[in-house]
Design an enzyme around this catalytic site. Structure first.
Site, PDB file in Angstrom:
ATOM      1  N   PHE A 146       0.860  -1.109   0.081  1.00 37.40           N
ATOM      2  CA  PHE A 146       0.106   0.210  -0.134  1.00 37.40           C
ATOM      3  C   PHE A 146       0.873   1.126   0.031  1.00 37.40           C
ATOM      4  O   PHE A 146       1.785   1.372   0.880  1.00 37.40           O
ATOM      5  CB  PHE A 146      -0.937   0.160   1.091  1.00 37.40           C
ATOM      6  CG  PHE A 146      -1.854   1.152   1.031  1.00 37.40           C
ATOM      7  CD1 PHE A 146      -2.882   1.331   0.233  1.00 37.40           C
ATOM      8  CD2 PHE A 146      -1.473   2.439   1.771  1.00 37.40           C
ATOM      9  CE1 PHE A 146      -3.704   2.280   0.183  1.00 37.40           C
ATOM     10  CE2 PHE A 146      -2.279   3.488   1.491  1.00 37.40           C
ATOM     11  CZ  PHE A 146      -3.468   3.427   0.870  1.00 37.40           C
ATOM     12  N   ASP A 231       8.981   3.116   2.132  1.00 36.73           N
ATOM     13  CA  ASP A 231       7.973   4.007   2.169  1.00 36.73           C
ATOM     14  C   ASP A 231       7.791   3.774   3.874  1.00 36.73           C
ATOM     15  O   ASP A 231       7.256   2.661   4.257  1.00 36.73           O
ATOM     16  CB  ASP A 231       6.838   3.292   1.662  1.00 36.73           C
ATOM     17  CG  ASP A 231       5.643   4.101   1.897  1.00 36.73           C
ATOM     18  OD1 ASP A 231       5.446   4.830   2.733  1.00 36.73           O
ATOM     19  OD2 ASP A 231       4.641   3.989   1.061  1.00 36.73           O
ATOM     20  N   LYS A 260       2.430  11.033   7.135  1.00 37.10           N
ATOM     21  CA  LYS A 260       1.410  10.942   8.410  1.00 37.10           C
ATOM     22  C   LYS A 260       1.813  11.693   9.527  1.00 37.10           C
ATOM     23  O   LYS A 260       1.697  12.923   9.922  1.00 37.10           O
ATOM     24  CB  LYS A 260       1.340   9.490   8.581  1.00 37.10           C
ATOM     25  CG  LYS A 260       0.534   8.939   7.548  1.00 37.10           C
ATOM     26  CD  LYS A 260      -0.115   7.535   7.706  1.00 37.10           C
ATOM     27  CE  LYS A 260      -1.178   7.094   6.588  1.00 37.10           C
ATOM     28  NZ  LYS A 260      -0.876   5.868   5.845  1.00 37.10           N
TER      29      LYS A 260
END
Ligand SMILES: *Cc1c(COP(=O)(O)O)cnc(C)c1O
Length: 405
Positions: A146, A231, A260
């Site tokens: 993802f 990531d 985030k």
């Protein structure tokens, strides 16, 4: 709950049902306030936040230092665009580079934009530095990944639903099984420019790769002149019990992607980091973002990072996470197949014979705990990293009750 108070929640749900695109399936709770690890709904009920907005709230809700930095900056200057300089971007990027050990950073807003930035950087590096023929660059990615929701990114997802109806997709991506270093080496060709990987898969169901995989992948990338792109949008900034999840295997990526929690739950802030060899491929006009590096985001980003450092949140995550995971594993439940994770990024895998994770999340909600299923079978527990141990103790009682019912 009285019929009248039920009505208030219902009213908000109906409004969203009527006016919002149906691209999410949220739990039926309407939140109005948050503080630290706790949130309150429109009925005045209190919940422990065990999702932390997919790890965007590592510092908890409305951390006073982050809110203060934002408020201060709101009173001075919020946006310049990159057509002009501002006095906040430099100090922010300097702290980010010093903390991560990279020479340069390119600030964006959302995680997907930072991933796109990394892809563009590594492709151009491949053409200019590695000498890959024009238009041939390949990036290797992992099954069950993802990395966001842009058309390029969903194009290399292995999840049918993320792709269906959204093609045609960007070519140049090759899928290998997650955690399989041999498959990585076998997939490398003379056109391979990068390997993009989550050091622990979050949305994929809190999947921890086999021990040694990151280090082996690092060696393979170094050997073949392939950029290792980590990531760490979800795993980074303390979530897994180290500042970055790659630190578990002493791996330094060539490109680090963060987002985030870099915005402290206040404002979207992301970045791609790399040394000059990679970053210097960008020339004025190559890439950009109207809001990337804006003074409000930079002030929030700097404060968010400083809080993680000053409060030792990575260490806290390691300590609390190890203890919490032990306690979860000790629950004698007929429904649980496995408890896995690192630090305070924990997945409780529900046996297929017990149905999906969703009803367990709904039962937790009724008891005042907000957790969200990921990938049908996994209940994810990822509370703010500064959560009080007593709050986790309290949560454990309810989690046990729900898992043994
Ligand atoms: C959330 C996430 C993204 C995308 O971030 P957005 O801010 O939602 O665009 C990318 N990669 C990983 C690993 C993530 O968890």
């Amino acid at each position: 709950m009285t019929t009248q108070t039920m009505g208030r929640t219902q009213q908000f749900l109906e409004e969203v049902e009527r006016y919002s695109a149906h691209n999410y399936h949220p739990l039926p709770v309407v939140l109005v306030r948050g503080e630290g690890s706790w949130v309150w709904d429109v009925e005045g009920r209190r919940y422990l936040d065990c999702l932390s907005a997919y790890s965007a709230l590592n510092q908890g809700h409305r951390h006073p230092r982050i809110v203060h930095a934002a408020r201060d900056q709101l009173d001075r200057l919020t946006l310049t665009s990159r057509a002009f300089h501002n006095d906040r971007m430099g100090p922010f990027l300097r702290l980010l580079c010093e903390t991560t050990g990279f020479e340069k950073a390119l600030p964006m807003n959302t995680g997907a934009e930072a991933v796109e930035t990394a892809i563009k950087m590594v492709r151009k590096w491949g053409y200019q530095v590695k000498g890959v023929p024009d238009g041939k660059a390949e990036i290797i990615v992992c099954e069950n990944n993802f990395h966001g929701r842009t058309t390029t990114i969903v194009g290399f997802s292995s999840e049918a639903q993320y792709r269906e109806g959204f093609g045609p997709f960007t070519p140049g991506f090759v899928l290998i099984p997650y955690g399989d270093a041999e498959a990585l080496e076998a997939a490398i060709t003379e056109h391979t420019v990068g390997f993009l990987v989550e050091p622990l898969q979050g949305e994929g169901g809190v999947v921890v790769p086999p021990e040694g995989f990151l280090q082996r992948a690092r060696e393979i990338c170094t050997h073949h002149g392939v950029a290792f792109m980590a990531d760490e949008i979800q795993t980074g900034l303390g979530r897994t019990g180290r500042m970055f999840c790659c630190d578990w295997e002493d791996v330094r990526p060539d490109v680090l992607i963060v987002g985030k929690a870099l915005g402290g739950g206040v404002y979207p802030v992301s970045a791609a980091l790399a040394d000059a060899e990679y970053m210097d491929v960008f020339r004025p006009g190559d890439h950009g973002s109207t809001f990337g590096g804006n003074p409000l985001g930079a002030a929030v980003g700097e404060a968010s990072l400083q809080v993680i450092l000053d409060e030792g949140l990575a260490e806290r995550s390691a300590e609390l996470g190890a203890w919490f995971m032990d306690r979860l594993r000790a629950i004698d439940s007929p429904h649980v197949e496995e408890v896995r994770g690192r630090g305070l990024m924990i997945g409780v895998v529900v046996k297929e014979s017990s149905g999906t994770a969703r009803p367990f999340c709904e039962a937790l909600q009724e008891r005042g705990i907000l957790a969200k299923e990921t990938h049908h079978q996994v209940i994810r527990f990822a509370p703010p990293l500064n959560i009080a141990r007593e709050d986790l103790e309290w949560a454990l009682e309810h989690i046990e009750a729900v898992l043994t019912a």
